[in-house]
Design a protein around this motif. Structure first.
Motif, short mmCIF file in Angstrom:
data_model
loop_
_atom_site.label_atom_id
_atom_site.label_comp_id
_atom_site.label_asym_id
_atom_site.label_seq_id
_atom_site.Cartn_x
_atom_site.Cartn_y
_atom_site.Cartn_z
N LEU A 156 0.83 -1.21 0.00
CA LEU A 156 0.00 0.00 0.00
C LEU A 156 0.86 1.26 0.00
CD1 LEU A 156 -2.79 -1.05 2.54
CD2 LEU A 156 -2.93 -1.01 0.04
N ASP A 157 1.98 1.23 0.71
CA ASP A 157 2.89 2.37 0.70
C ASP A 157 3.42 2.64 -0.70
OD1 ASP A 157 2.52 2.74 3.39
OD2 ASP A 157 4.37 1.73 4.00
N ASP A 160 0.63 4.01 -2.92
CA ASP A 160 0.35 5.39 -2.56
C ASP A 160 1.30 6.37 -3.23
OD1 ASP A 160 -1.19 7.30 -1.18
OD2 ASP A 160 0.23 7.36 0.48
N GLN A 161 2.48 5.88 -3.61
CA GLN A 161 3.47 6.74 -4.26
C GLN A 161 3.26 6.87 -5.77
OE1 GLN A 161 7.64 5.91 -3.11
NE2 GLN A 161 6.80 4.64 -1.48
N TYR A 167 -7.81 1.73 -8.71
CA TYR A 167 -7.11 0.54 -8.21
C TYR A 167 -7.93 -0.70 -8.58
CZ TYR A 167 -4.85 -2.68 -4.91
OH TYR A 167 -4.19 -3.74 -4.35
N LEU A 193 -6.11 5.03 1.28
CA LEU A 193 -6.04 4.96 -0.17
C LEU A 193 -7.43 4.80 -0.79
CD1 LEU A 193 -3.08 4.20 0.72
CD2 LEU A 193 -2.93 2.92 -1.41
N ARG A 197 -9.25 7.16 -4.04
CA ARG A 197 -9.33 6.69 -5.42
C ARG A 197 -10.28 5.50 -5.46
NH1 ARG A 197 -6.75 10.60 -5.50
NH2 ARG A 197 -4.87 11.16 -6.69
#
Length: 434
Positions: A156-157, A160-161, A167, A193, A197
């Motif tokens: 997830l990190d 997120d970038q 998604y 997140l 989105r």
């Protein structure tokens, strides 16, 4: 003098060391521990959003209070809401567990590529979302089999970038596996997140929580993660379709009937018959169980569905098929009926989001001709559909920085390759069959 090591053993030791140097399999990780925090009964929790038809978005959340309202206030300026939408709510009981009040509210019509600020039920914090673009380029983030472990958090990190509009999750969300409060902790884990989105998901085997007293094994999944199945003419939340700009995406159900006499198969035929490839040149499919899989894990489990549905998808000119289930990554050539075919789909297994069972690291050798790249690592994928003819796919390991591409490919749409002209007759023949 020490004992001499037999030559065969020495060779095996050297080979094992080389393999280990190339990749070290991460250990399975336990489910994350989440601190319990008391919140007001009407406080919105587990907020996530999904597409709900052309220019509409569904906001979903949970409250502890059964009398909490199901409306959403929203607008394009922080703290200023010029629109309000009223929604619906549901709840369910599962053995000794009773869910909170689960809210679903559709907002819109919305402008494309626009930031909206919103508040759920007149309570709690302000959230913000960005709507997908109405025209190319459009970007998707893709990873299945998430779970809620340390590896999930890493995935997830990374997601997120990256810059993405939607998604895509090909099944196995929470790994609740009958322990219902894990649906709640999963909702809280992904909220940062999933509230910003749209998350478009389909079911996996870990969503099926069937027991003798429970008729609908997917009641938890269906209650919490309502997708636009009604908007796409489907009778089941387990399969549906949606469009983003010039891309038609079909989410299939691996764990509901799919034979030629099933409702899903007939819905799929009807859905494909409505696709205008002059307006939507890209056709993408997601399912949980992979049809092309050279890993020993779950080997052959997708054969039945593949035998039934691949001729239809091939005739329709599907460009890409994403799957999960196998906890690893694999990408194929364009393939059909088990053989490379320039007019077939690219199949990508991406069940590497995190889970708690570890990676599937055992592959069959020799590598099949259709298999291009395979690796047992946690990660995520990014698909940027640049225009009507070209898309760029990349896969990113969690062990690397997000900008690092471990696998990449430019994909040319079948619409622009001339393949669809050759298939028009066969597609019409299949669609007209009783």
């Amino acid at each position: 003098m020490g004992r001499k090591i037999p030559d065969l053993v020495l060779v095996l030791c050297i080979f094992s060391a080389a393999v280990a140097a190339d990749y070290v399999r991460p250990q399975p990780r336990k489910t994350l521990d989440f601190p319990w925090e008391r919140k007001p009964s009407s406080y919105p929790q587990q907020v996530h959003i999904s597409l709900a038809g052309d220019r509409y978005m569904r906001i979903s959340w949970v409250t502890d209070g059964k009398s909490s309202p199901s409306y959403v206030e929203y607008g394009t300026s922080p703290g200023r809401y010029d629109s309000t939408a009223q929604g619906e709510s549901t709840s369910y009981s599962y053995l000794f567990y009773s869910s909170g009040k689960i809210h679903h509210t559709v907002i819109g019509p919305l402008e494309g590529n626009t930031v909206y600020f919103y508040r759920c039920g007149g309570e709690g914090p302000e959230f913000q979302l960005r709507t997908p673009r109405a025209e190319f380029p459009v970007a998707f983030a893709v990873a299945g089999d998430l779970g809620q472990t340390g590896w999930t958090k890493s995935t997830l990190d990374h997601v997120d970038q990256c810059k993405y509009d939607v998604y895509l999750l090909p099944g196995d969300l929470s790994y609740a596996d009958y322990i219902q409060h894990r649906w709640d902790t999963f909702g809280e884990l992904v909220q940062p997140l999933a509230s910003a989105r749209p998350w478009m998901v389909t079911q996996g085997n870990h969503e099926d929580e069937s027991i003798p007293l429970i008729k609908d094994g997917f009641q938890s999944y269906n209650a919490r993660w309502k997708m636009p199945y009604e908007e796409s003419g489907s009778s089941s939340n387990l399969y549906y379709s949606f469009e983003v700009a010039g891309i038609h995406v079909i989410m299939l159900g691996s764990y509901t009937d799919y034979d030629e006499y099933s409702e899903q198969y007939n819905w799929l035929k009807a859905d494909l018959s409505k696709v205008d490839r002059s307006k939507t040149p890209w056709l993408i499919v997601l399912t949980h169980v992979p049809w092309y899989n050279s890993n020993y894990a779950h080997q052959g489990e997708g054969d039945g569905m593949m035998q039934t549905m691949e001729p239809l998808l091939y005739a329709a000119g599907v460009d890409i098929v994403f799957a999960g289930h196998v906890h690893a990554y694999e990408r194929s050539k364009r393939v059909n009926s088990g053989n490379p075919d320039p007019c077939g789909a690219v199949h990508i297994t991406i069940g590497d989001g995190g889970n708690r069972e570890g990676l599937a690291h055992s592959y069959k050798y020799p590598q099949p001709e259709w298999s291009v790249f395979r690796e047992a690592s946690f990660g995520h994928g990014e698909l940027e559909v640049v225009n009507s003819s070209h898309a760029f796919w990349s896969w990113h390991r969690n062990d690397d920085d997000e900008p690092v591409r471990s696998d990449q490919l430019w994909i040319t749409s079948l619409k622009s390759s001339g393949c669809l002209t050759q298939k028009q007759h066969s597609l019409r023949k299949i669609l007209m069959a009783p």
